[in-house]
Design a protein around this motif. Structure first.
Motif, mmCIF file in Angstrom:
data_model
loop_
_atom_site.group_PDB
_atom_site.id
_atom_site.type_symbol
_atom_site.label_atom_id
_atom_site.label_comp_id
_atom_site.label_asym_id
_atom_site.label_seq_id
_atom_site.Cartn_x
_atom_site.Cartn_y
_atom_site.Cartn_z
ATOM 1 N N ARG A 415 0.839 -1.203 0.000
ATOM 2 C CA ARG A 415 0.000 0.000 0.000
ATOM 3 C C ARG A 415 0.872 1.251 0.000
ATOM 4 O O ARG A 415 0.576 2.227 -0.698
ATOM 5 N N ALA A 416 1.954 1.228 0.777
ATOM 6 C CA ALA A 416 2.851 2.385 0.833
ATOM 7 C C ALA A 416 3.467 2.668 -0.534
ATOM 8 O O ALA A 416 3.562 3.830 -0.960
ATOM 9 N N VAL A 417 3.883 1.618 -1.229
ATOM 10 C CA VAL A 417 4.454 1.781 -2.566
ATOM 11 C C VAL A 417 3.389 2.337 -3.520
ATOM 12 O O VAL A 417 3.659 3.241 -4.315
ATOM 13 N N THR A 438 5.387 -3.608 -10.455
ATOM 14 C CA THR A 438 6.661 -3.131 -9.909
ATOM 15 C C THR A 438 7.743 -4.179 -10.140
ATOM 16 O O THR A 438 7.504 -5.374 -9.961
ATOM 17 N N ASP A 439 8.909 -3.733 -10.544
ATOM 18 C CA ASP A 439 10.067 -4.631 -10.656
ATOM 19 C C ASP A 439 10.649 -4.775 -9.253
ATOM 20 O O ASP A 439 11.443 -3.944 -8.805
ATOM 21 N N TRP A 440 10.260 -5.819 -8.549
ATOM 22 C CA TRP A 440 10.636 -5.961 -7.146
ATOM 23 C C TRP A 440 12.113 -6.325 -6.966
ATOM 24 O O TRP A 440 12.685 -6.072 -5.905
ATOM 25 N N GLY A 480 7.495 5.356 -5.363
ATOM 26 C CA GLY A 480 7.348 3.939 -5.068
ATOM 27 C C GLY A 480 8.639 3.213 -4.746
ATOM 28 O O GLY A 480 8.615 2.045 -4.343
ATOM 29 N N MET A 481 9.764 3.882 -4.903
ATOM 30 C CA MET A 481 11.063 3.239 -4.701
ATOM 31 C C MET A 481 11.700 3.707 -3.387
ATOM 32 O O MET A 481 11.433 4.812 -2.918
#
Length: 615
Positions: A415-417, A438-440, A480-481
């Protein structure tokens, strides 16, 4: 099926449905923690099994001392022991038993079996039964508190957007390898509702005023001494002006947790000091503060600082009071960190200083009474991140980011991302499923560059080993990073004595007998546990499990990042030695919380070894 960490059956991988009751969820979360701790501490690192007679089962938990086995389903098989289990467990006389010979086990029955097994290590029967009973009580104490926290969370709306305070107060289930992660000894039910962060509360601080000759304090900066110090809240200064008689206006102010203030008033030495007028109780003065994930450390948003207060209650393993050695450790650690701050910290890697401490010390009284007063009144002032009051871009406690709230299907991290991405993009460009889009692996690489790389470099070059477990670490996101990593709580750091000597810190910054100084072996051991085992293995498991991946590719990212750092070093350097050790050691140390809790070794916990997932 390989021996890598694998999710056993992707079709069965689900988070708890929103309809699940808080009580059932608390039982599942507690059982998961007990099982993971038990398996780790009995060296059952890979509990996967396949049975011809019962192919639906994939988990075996061996109880060798009581000669029994528990069977179940392993939904996720983790390299560092963060396994995920199905919700049904069985017991049978043998692995070959036919289906009608298998008996389903309840939470209470599994708890009994695990406690019987753990307690059998104590040879003295009377001592064994006493310790076992106390541990069992704490398991159910923790379960009861966890249930109430989850129930409150389920019935309380979460904020429209995440913020600093919410994350500080949302560590609902706690340590993933602890049998009693939410146990509280000393708080009544009403106390918990008034003072536990999990209920989203705030409260006013209390304050005492003490004759200057009774005050024990030490600070990084001389401006922080006395009641005129800039950190003293205005509310306390105003209360002192209003309520102190003129002859006592020079008294020094001691902030205090309201629960602790009520406890201190019951102590005979305190009653005596109050009667003599050497100590004056100013009562509830303010300011309003928020308890954080550690319960006794509170955040004062108005003055942008934390107070690490004493609480005479046992939270998990410890009575949470700051004794004199802990006060000394904390400030010595802060003085050493202050030496390297300009060179090693930046907007991307921050260490929050403990600015100093204040307590009460009465001369010429028995040492045990003296110790109780120092511990009972002690308060440590800590910096807060500059962005903690920011509406966006505040750092979040990593431990809380790992939590899956009731009714949710993924950790708060996701959720934060998502929110971070939405705040920086137009409506047309917004990502709707961060797990997929997202590229985790890239996300983890960036996280490691902000956290692991500076932690390893700092340790190798200065000898400072930070206690960067998930509750002491905070993460700020941008687009997001990972954008900034913050470490707090310096009482737990350890400094390599040899490197401290080389840098001229001994007898100049700290005394030669400072409790913050350790051998190279001890300080490295603590770095391995606190960051690589406690912290990193938790992050890796959350990323892998909730994106439906295996863990091993994430550990390869960790290994590759260390190898890239190693390429920048020379073979003879200390950092090369540290990295080689991390990459090639067969095992890493892990705290044995189940055994330590049983043996009541809160201050001197036991450790075990686990296979090194980076190999």
């Amino acid at each position: 099926m390989t021996k890598d960490n694998v999710t056993i059956d992707r079709s069965r991988q689900t988070s708890y449905p929103s309809a699940i009751s808080p009580s059932r969820l608390a039982h599942q979360e507690t059982l998961s923690r007990m099982l993971n701790a038990y398996l780790r501490e009995t060296e059952q690192h890979d509990p996967y099994i396949r049975l011809a007679t019962n192919p639906d089962l994939s988990l075996v938990i061996k109880l060798p001392r009581t000669n029994q086995r528990i069977f179940g389903n392993l939904l996720h098989r983790s390299a560092a022991g963060h396994h995920v289990y199905g919700d049904k467990f069985h017991i049978a006389e043998s692995e070959e038993a036919q289906p009608d010979g298998w008996r389903e086990l309840s939470f209470e029955q599994i708890t009994t079996l695990l406690l019987d097994e753990i307690s059998s290590v104590e040879p003295n029967l009377d001592v064994r039964m006493l310790k076992r009973t106390e541990l069992e009580q704490m398991v159910y104490n923790s379960l009861e508190h966890m249930t109430s926290y989850l129930e409150h969370a389920l019935n309380s709306p979460s904020p429209v957007t995440l913020d600093f305070r919410y994350l500080e107060q949302t560590l609902l289930c706690g340590h993933p390898f602890h049998p009693t992660p939410k146990s509280l000894e000393g708080f009544s039910f009403s106390d918990s509702h008034a003072y536990s962060p999990e209920f989203g509360v705030n409260f006013a601080l209390n304050c005492f005023a003490a004759a200057p000759e009774l005050v024990l304090e030490d600070w990084l900066d001389t401006v922080d001494y006395g009641s005129e110090a800039p950190w003293v809240p205005a509310e306390m200064s105003e209360a002192a002006l209003t309520h102190l008689p003129p002859e006592c206006r020079h008294y020094v102010l001691l902030p205090c947790h309201p629960w602790q203030a009520a406890y201190l008033r019951t102590l005979e030495p305190v009653k005596s000091l109050l009667q003599q007028g050497n100590l004056i109780d100013l009562g509830s003065t303010g300011p309003a503060v928020y308890p954080t994930s550690s319960v006794r450390t509170v955040w004062n948003p108005k003055d942008s600082c934390f107070y690490k207060l004493s609480l005479h209650i046992r939270i998990t393993n410890f009575i949470r009071e700051n004794n004199e050695e802990q006060l000394l450790r904390t400030l010595d650690a802060s003085r050493i960190v202050q030496q390297i701050q300009d060179r090693w910290t930046s907007e991307k890697f921050q260490i929050l200083l403990e600015k100093g401490y204040r307590s009460l010390k009465v001369p010429e009284i028995p040492s045990s009474t003296q110790d109780a007063l120092i511990s009972g009144f002690s308060m440590i002032l800590r910096e807060a991140p500059e962005s903690s009051r920011s509406a966006s871009g505040a750092p979040y406690v990593v431990a809380s980011l790992m939590e899956v709230l009731p009714g949710e299907t993924e950790p708060l991290l996701f959720r934060a991302v998502q929110e971070s991405l939405q705040s920086s993009s137009s409506p047309d460009d917004r990502v709707h499923d961060v797990r997929v889009q997202t590229d985790w692996y890239a996300w983890l690489r960036q996280y490691l560059e902000l956290s692991m790389v500076p932690l390893v470099e700092l340790y190798a070059q200065t000898g400072i080993s930070l206690e960067a477990h998930v509750q002491n670490s905070m993460l700020r996101l941008e687009d997001g990073m990972p954008a900034a990593f913050v470490v707090r709580d310096l009482e737990g750091i350890s400094v390599n004595r040899t490197l401290a000597e080389q840098q001229g810190w001994i007898d100049q910054v700290v005394a030669a007998n400072s409790p913050v100084l350790y051998t190279e072996e001890e300080s490295r051991y603590r770095l391995k546990y606190y960051f690589f085992v406690n912290h990193l293995s938790h992050v890796v498991q959350r990323l892998a499990y909730y994106t439906g991946q295996m863990e091993q590719p994430y550990w390869k990212v960790v290994r590759h990042t260390l190898e890239e750092l190693q390429k920048k070093t020379t073979e003879s350097s200390h950092i090369n030695d540290v990295i080689c050790d991390l990459l090639n050691a067969e095992t890493l140390p892990a705290k044995a919380n189940f055994l330590s809790r049983f043996h009541q070794r809160g201050e001197t916990p036991l450790y075990v070894n686990i296979p090194n997932p980076m190999r």
